[in-house]
Scaffold this motif. Sequence first.
Motif, mmCIF file in Angstrom:
data_model
loop_
_atom_site.group_PDB
_atom_site.id
_atom_site.type_symbol
_atom_site.label_atom_id
_atom_site.label_comp_id
_atom_site.label_asym_id
_atom_site.label_seq_id
_atom_site.Cartn_x
_atom_site.Cartn_y
_atom_site.Cartn_z
ATOM 1 N N LEU A 191 36.949 30.983 47.601
ATOM 2 C CA LEU A 191 35.987 31.009 48.696
ATOM 3 C C LEU A 191 34.747 31.793 48.284
ATOM 4 O O LEU A 191 34.810 32.645 47.394
ATOM 5 C CB LEU A 191 36.615 31.643 49.941
ATOM 6 N N PRO A 192 33.595 31.529 48.938
ATOM 7 C CA PRO A 192 32.374 32.259 48.599
ATOM 8 C C PRO A 192 32.529 33.763 48.783
ATOM 9 O O PRO A 192 33.230 34.224 49.676
ATOM 10 C CB PRO A 192 31.347 31.696 49.599
ATOM 11 N N THR A 193 31.835 34.534 47.944
ATOM 12 C CA THR A 193 31.881 35.999 47.889
ATOM 13 C C THR A 193 33.326 36.468 47.823
ATOM 14 O O THR A 193 34.159 35.826 47.213
ATOM 15 C CB THR A 193 31.134 36.634 49.091
ATOM 16 N N SER A 194 33.641 37.591 48.469
ATOM 17 C CA SER A 194 35.000 38.141 48.404
ATOM 18 C C SER A 194 35.729 38.006 49.726
ATOM 19 O O SER A 194 36.789 38.619 49.911
ATOM 20 C CB SER A 194 34.937 39.627 48.008
ATOM 21 N N ILE A 195 35.197 37.202 50.639
ATOM 22 C CA ILE A 195 35.752 37.164 51.984
ATOM 23 C C ILE A 195 37.176 36.622 52.001
ATOM 24 O O ILE A 195 38.016 37.083 52.770
ATOM 25 C CB ILE A 195 34.838 36.340 52.926
ATOM 26 N N GLY A 196 37.475 35.657 51.118
ATOM 27 C CA GLY A 196 38.824 35.096 51.084
ATOM 28 C C GLY A 196 39.862 36.136 50.722
ATOM 29 O O GLY A 196 40.928 36.225 51.345
ATOM 30 N N GLY A 197 39.547 36.957 49.725
ATOM 31 C CA GLY A 197 40.476 38.002 49.317
ATOM 32 C C GLY A 197 40.664 39.050 50.392
ATOM 33 O O GLY A 197 41.779 39.525 50.624
ATOM 34 N N ASP A 198 39.579 39.410 51.092
ATOM 35 C CA ASP A 198 39.677 40.417 52.149
ATOM 36 C C ASP A 198 40.508 39.909 53.319
ATOM 37 O O ASP A 198 41.288 40.671 53.907
ATOM 38 C CB ASP A 198 38.276 40.807 52.629
#
Length: 284
Positions: free
Chosen positions: A37-44
């Motif tokens: 996913l774009p940036t780190s939002i998926g991991g968060d």
Amino acid sequence: LISAWRWQILLAAQGLHFSTWYLARIFTLGLFFCKLLPTSIGGDVMRIAYTVQPGKGPEAFSATFLDRLIGFESLSFLAVVMALFLTISGTGKLDIGAGNISPAGVIILLSVILLLLLLVTAVFFNDRCHRIVRNIFLRLPRRAQRFTTTLDRAYEAVKRYRHKPVALLFSFLSGVGVQAALSLAWFFCAGAVRATVPLGYYFVFIPLLNIVVNIPTIGGLGVREAAFVAFFTPNWLPGRFSPEQALAVAFIFLGLDLFFALLGGLIFAFTPRQIKSENLSKEV
């Protein structure tokens, strides 16, 4: 492991207790979704999902949110300190290549980023800002107003850290350690192609790269590599890379990054999202 430990400190301050080993696995799992996913939002989002407990959603969100925000502050602080050191000590010259920004310009740029991040933190800790945001939501259509209660709980959870200065301090200091470790990782990747840029420049430019990589792309692919080439190939840089060397180093680091992301995918496949209370007590 350092990242998991600093995250653990923030979670514990909200009454959410997990072992460092468990959080290290979830942090690695999050890396897999950062690449999707774009940036780190998926991991968060996945980190919140694997640490939330019944009735503790805002607390899990606030810990992960502050972990991310303090992480940006840590990397900006490290870059500012190292830029000042290189300039004052006279051991190196700072510039931004084609832009021909002076050493003072680099330090000012980094300092502005750090001050903006500190201002954002202050906004989330401030009661008046909370009331302003709440009033804005109350003026929105009724469907949007349903989020007011959730917003209040999230805001209150974040503001609770005002009474946890030790947790915030340890999170910040360990964040500096994480960014230093990432800079060293890039330095050793460069050593694989016999590059000779002095180590101090990595502590300035890798934190900057980690800010740039949050431009919305899938896992930062392309942006990270282009930024590394731009930072480490200008003529003024001691021991500068050739464009081919810089791109090779970026690909080596990308390979390491994808290795840990795939490892996170395996962890995701075998880690249940909901933790039973008896298993949680064993983990703790």
